[in-house]
Design an enzyme around this catalytic site. Structure first.
Site, mmCIF file in Angstrom:
data_model
loop_
_atom_site.group_PDB
_atom_site.id
_atom_site.type_symbol
_atom_site.label_atom_id
_atom_site.label_comp_id
_atom_site.label_asym_id
_atom_site.label_seq_id
_atom_site.Cartn_x
_atom_site.Cartn_y
_atom_site.Cartn_z
ATOM 1 C CB SER B 14 -1.150 -0.057 1.118
ATOM 2 O OG SER B 14 -1.672 -0.962 0.984
ATOM 3 C CG HIS B 40 -3.569 3.209 4.081
ATOM 4 N ND1 HIS B 40 -3.892 2.677 5.602
ATOM 5 C CD2 HIS B 40 -2.976 2.114 2.910
ATOM 6 C CE1 HIS B 40 -3.311 1.814 4.884
ATOM 7 N NE2 HIS B 40 -3.866 1.255 3.678
#
Lengths: 215, 215
Positions: B14, B40
């Site tokens: 990520s 995120h």
């Protein structure tokens, strides 16, 4: 400073702006009302463009709640945001993510804690309302559990967020051949706030009072 | 199904994607690390473009936490999302929004419950870290309280969301002449998830383990 200071005024003006700026034409009335709340939670009208759903999802989820179904949540933030006073049957809101036993199970099985927590839903899963607002692996695991067991929730609000697996898990839900009713936001965006907004809107049709957060 | 199943792998991938796709050049290193976490949480790299901040905000907020400062939150979702095990001094995480007395105070004074809850922060406000992730009226009220009393928090993470007052309240914070350190996301977008991500990132520099949500 000059600003609106009462919850009712703020909600009324917010929903007026959202309805004015958001293309809601493709949604059935009950889904439209839920999407308005999701847009409100996101602060972004283009969320509506990414919503995918089965036409009966809101009716089925609402009926399940009125029948006393539990709400199964992947994250503590989702569970906390659900306004229990608006639930029709004092429905159980269940989240296992803070169970201290999960870390060991996850390590042993080589899975996320979230996946281990989803496995604990099984005894309450049949007919439940599932609310996934954080972890793609929760949604992937749910699909695996339903396929393996045949146990089916009444509806899945599947709005995990992120860069790894979020879009893919929501596409998998939207493409499911398991007969699952669903509401998703395609792509990377999602999260606990939108998920909570959807569940609270499904639980109550009273738009201007359906929250305790800003009132 | 084929997907990443361990928290560490998911985080690593990520953050690799986020750093690859997000323009972080204008941020100091410590702020950059916090912005990565906010991106995120939002599932949207363009959040970074709307971040405004004072250069010392992360350092000041981190120092305040290490000195034992309380974290004052406007919503239960924000308070719940803060990972207390990562706080350096078992810092108090305070949210008054569920205080049953607020409804009566708000009605009597013609203000939101959120504003009444902010007024209750005052005894803990000096040197605190403020985390506003839901209500614009909380941020407006905070600015009024600081101006009226001269009591100042160490830093304000001000990321309310919505269509009425959110953008305006964040502009007011960014334009403050009160000496407040701040981190905001300009415009309508914001919310508890981004706010929590910022606070958790400020509290801990361990990127890959700084959450209990997906692990």
């Amino acid at each position: 400073m000059n600003y609106l200071r009462t919850g009712a005024e703020i909600y009324e003006e917010s929903f007026r702006i959202i309805r004015d700026e958001t293309d809601l034409a493709r949604f059935p009335e009950d889904v439209s009302r839920v999407v308005v709340r999701m847009v409100h939670a996101a602060g972004a009208t283009d969320i509506a463009d990414d919503v995918a759903f089965t036409p009966a999802v809101v009716a089925r989820a609402n009926a399940a709640l009125r029948a006393g179904a539990a709400i199964l949540c992947d994250s503590s933030m989702v569970a906390t945001g659900i306004i229990t006073s608006r639930l029709p049957r004092s429905n159980d809101v269940i989240c296992h993510i803070k169970d201290p036993a999960l870390a060991e199970v996850a390590r042993r099985e080589g899975i996320t804690k979230t996946m281990a927590a989803v496995d604990l839903w099984l005894p309450r899963l049949e007919g439940a309302v599932v609310a996934i607002g954080n972890a793609p692996t929760a949604l992937f695991r749910l699909l695996e559990v339903v396929r393996a067991t045949g146990v089916r929730p009444a509806a899945v609000v599947g709005i995990p967020v992120g860069f790894v697996g979020a879009a893919e898990s929501k596409e998998a839900l939207a493409a499911n051949d398991l007969g699952l009713e669903y509401l998703v936001v395609r792509g990377r965006r999602g999260g606990s706030a939108m998920t909570v907004a959807a569940v609270n809107a499904i639980a109550s049709t009273d738009e201007l009072t359906n929250t305790s957060r800003q009132d």
